[in-house]
Design a protein around this motif. Structure first.
Motif, PDB file in Angstrom:
ATOM      1  N   ASN A 150      -0.821   1.742   0.647  1.00 52.10           N
ATOM      2  CA  ASN A 150      -0.174   3.037   0.477  1.00 52.10           C
ATOM      3  C   ASN A 150       1.332   2.826   0.350  1.00 52.10           C
ATOM      4  O   ASN A 150       1.984   2.370   1.292  1.00 52.10           O
ATOM      5  N   ILE A 151       1.886   3.155  -0.814  1.00 45.38           N
ATOM      6  CA  ILE A 151       3.317   2.974  -1.035  1.00 45.38           C
ATOM      7  C   ILE A 151       4.125   3.945  -0.184  1.00 45.38           C
ATOM      8  O   ILE A 151       5.220   3.622   0.271  1.00 45.38           O
ATOM      9  N   GLY A 152       3.598   5.143   0.001  1.00 46.24           N
ATOM     10  CA  GLY A 152       4.302   6.123   0.817  1.00 46.24           C
ATOM     11  C   GLY A 152       5.383   6.879   0.081  1.00 46.24           C
ATOM     12  O   GLY A 152       6.211   7.547   0.703  1.00 46.24           O
ATOM     13  N   SER A 153       5.391   6.772  -1.239  1.00 47.27           N
ATOM     14  CA  SER A 153       6.355   7.488  -2.066  1.00 47.27           C
ATOM     15  C   SER A 153       5.755   7.589  -3.461  1.00 47.27           C
ATOM     16  O   SER A 153       4.580   7.286  -3.677  1.00 47.27           O
ATOM     17  N   ALA A 154       6.578   8.000  -4.436  1.00 49.45           N
ATOM     18  CA  ALA A 154       6.125   8.036  -5.825  1.00 49.45           C
ATOM     19  C   ALA A 154       6.311   6.695  -6.518  1.00 49.45           C
ATOM     20  O   ALA A 154       6.166   6.598  -7.739  1.00 49.45           O
ATOM     21  N   GLY A 155       6.611   5.644  -5.760  1.00 49.02           N
ATOM     22  CA  GLY A 155       6.720   4.303  -6.332  1.00 49.02           C
ATOM     23  C   GLY A 155       5.451   3.923  -7.070  1.00 49.02           C
ATOM     24  O   GLY A 155       4.345   4.365  -6.741  1.00 49.02           O
ATOM     25  N   SER A 156       5.590   3.070  -8.071  1.00 45.16           N
ATOM     26  CA  SER A 156       4.504   2.805  -9.007  1.00 45.16           C
ATOM     27  C   SER A 156       3.339   2.032  -8.394  1.00 45.16           C
ATOM     28  O   SER A 156       3.481   0.874  -7.992  1.00 45.16           O
ATOM     29  N   ALA A 157       2.172   2.660  -8.390  1.00 45.07           N
ATOM     30  CA  ALA A 157       0.952   1.992  -7.947  1.00 45.07           C
ATOM     31  C   ALA A 157       0.501   0.951  -8.966  1.00 45.07           C
ATOM     32  O   ALA A 157      -0.074  -0.077  -8.606  1.00 45.07           O
ATOM     33  N   THR A 158       0.767   1.206 -10.260  1.00 44.92           N
ATOM     34  CA  THR A 158       0.313   0.269 -11.286  1.00 44.92           C
ATOM     35  C   THR A 158       1.087  -1.048 -11.237  1.00 44.92           C
ATOM     36  O   THR A 158       0.522  -2.110 -11.507  1.00 44.92           O
ATOM     37  N   LEU A 159       2.373  -0.993 -10.878  1.00 43.61           N
ATOM     38  CA  LEU A 159       3.132  -2.239 -10.756  1.00 43.61           C
ATOM     39  C   LEU A 159       2.646  -3.075  -9.577  1.00 43.61           C
ATOM     40  O   LEU A 159       2.623  -4.305  -9.654  1.00 43.61           O
ATOM     41  N   VAL A 160       2.245  -2.429  -8.511  1.00 42.99           N
ATOM     42  CA  VAL A 160       1.656  -3.161  -7.388  1.00 42.99           C
ATOM     43  C   VAL A 160       0.349  -3.810  -7.822  1.00 42.99           C
ATOM     44  O   VAL A 160       0.073  -4.976  -7.518  1.00 42.99           O
ATOM     45  N   LEU A 161      -0.471  -3.061  -8.569  1.00 43.04           N
ATOM     46  CA  LEU A 161      -1.733  -3.622  -9.062  1.00 43.04           C
ATOM     47  C   LEU A 161      -1.484  -4.826  -9.959  1.00 43.04           C
ATOM     48  O   LEU A 161      -2.152  -5.864  -9.810  1.00 43.04           O
ATOM     49  N   GLN A 162      -0.535  -4.720 -10.875  1.00 45.83           N
ATOM     50  CA  GLN A 162      -0.258  -5.837 -11.767  1.00 45.83           C
ATOM     51  C   GLN A 162       0.221  -7.073 -11.003  1.00 45.83           C
ATOM     52  O   GLN A 162      -0.047  -8.202 -11.417  1.00 45.83           O
ATOM     53  N   THR A 163       0.911  -6.873  -9.899  1.00 42.83           N
ATOM     54  CA  THR A 163       1.344  -7.993  -9.071  1.00 42.83           C
ATOM     55  C   THR A 163       0.152  -8.749  -8.499  1.00 42.83           C
ATOM     56  O   THR A 163       0.140  -9.986  -8.460  1.00 42.83           O
ATOM     57  N   LEU A 164      -0.863  -8.027  -8.076  1.00 40.57           N
ATOM     58  CA  LEU A 164      -2.016  -8.629  -7.415  1.00 40.57           C
ATOM     59  C   LEU A 164      -3.055  -9.188  -8.381  1.00 40.57           C
ATOM     60  O   LEU A 164      -3.849 -10.060  -8.005  1.00 40.57           O
TER      61      LEU A 164
END
Length: 204
Positions: free
Chosen positions: A90-104
Motif C-alpha cells: 500500500n503506497i498510502g498516496s496517489a503514488g504510482s502503483a504501476t511503477l512499483v509493479l514494474q520494479t518487482l
C-alpha cells in the motif's frame, strides 16, 4: 555480503534510477548504495511511491536495507534470495502503483514459483504509465517474449486521492517456458496479444 557494493549517483536523474537499481540488484544479487536520490527534484529524496518500491523489493528478495525512510537521499540495498509469495503493498498516496509493479516484475519472473502482487495507490498518474498502458501495451510485448502474466485493474486511482488497486499474477520464466513447450507438443494454440500503440510519458 554477496558482492561489492555498486555506488550510484542518484543526482543524474529521478526515481527511475532507483527503481532500475532495485530491479537489477534483485535479479543479479549485487548490492548497491545510492546517494543524492532525486536531488534535482523540487521534493528530493524518497517519496511514498519510491519508499514502497524499496520496501516491496526488500520483501520479495529478503534484502537488508538501510536508509529506507521518507525523504532519505541515501540508500543501501543488499539483496537476498527471491521468494515467491502472495504480496500486498500500500503506497498510502496517489503514488504510482504501476511503477512499483514494474520494479518487482523482473524478480518475480526469476522467482522459484508463481507469485501474486496486489498494489494500492495511483493507477492513472500524469508522470507514470497508466494501468491501461500496462495492460494493453507493456504486458502484451512481454508476453510475446515469453512472460506468462495476468493483470487486473481492480479500482481506478487518480491524484491527489489515490485509492486505486491493481493485481498481477506472474509465473516464473522457466515455468512459463515449460508451459509453452507442453502447448507446442499437444498442438494447442497460444493466444495472440493485442497490439496497441503507446504514447510516450515522463516517469516520476
Amino acid at each position: 555480503m554477496m558482492g561489492d557494493y555498486l555506488e550510484i549517483d542518484g543526482s543524474i536523474g529521478g526515481g527511475q534510477i532507483l527503481r532500475s537499481a532495485l530491479s537489477l540488484s534483485m535479479v543479479s544479487g549485487r548490492p548497491f548504495r545510492i546517494h543524492n536520490i532525486r536531488s534535482g527534484r523540487s521534493r528530493p529524496g524518497l517519496l511514498r511511491q519510491h519508499l514502497t518500491a524499496v520496501l516491496a523489493a526488500a520483501e520479495v528478495c529478503g534484502a537488508e536495507v538501510a536508509g529506507a525512510q521518507l525523504g532519505s537521499q541515501t540508500l543501501d540495498f543488499q539483496p537476498g534470495e527471491i521468494q515467491a509469495g502472495d504480496y500486498r503493498f500500500n503506497i498510502g498516496s496517489a503514488g504510482s502503483a504501476t511503477l512499483v509493479l514494474q520494479t518487482l516484475f523482473p524478480a518475480l519472473l526469476d522467482g522459484p514459483a508463481a507469485s501474486r502482487v496486489r498494489i494500492f495507490g495511483g493507477t492513472h498518474n500524469p508522470a507514470a504509465p497508466p494501468a491501461d498502458f500496462i495492460e494493453r501495451s507493456w504486458l502484451p510485448l512481454l508476453r510475446r517474449m515469453g512472460a506468462q502474466v495476468d493483470f487486473r485493474l481492480l479500482r481506478h486511482g487518480f491524484a491527489p486521492a489515490g485509492g486505486g488497486e491493481i493485481e498481477c499474477e506472474v509465473v516464473p520464466a522457466r515455468d512459463a517456458a515449460a508451459s509453452r513447450s507442453t502447448r507446442r507438443s499437444t498442438g494447442a494454440a497460444c493466444p495472440s496479444p493485442d497490439r496497441q500503440s503507446a504514447r510516450p510519458y515522463r516517469r516520476a
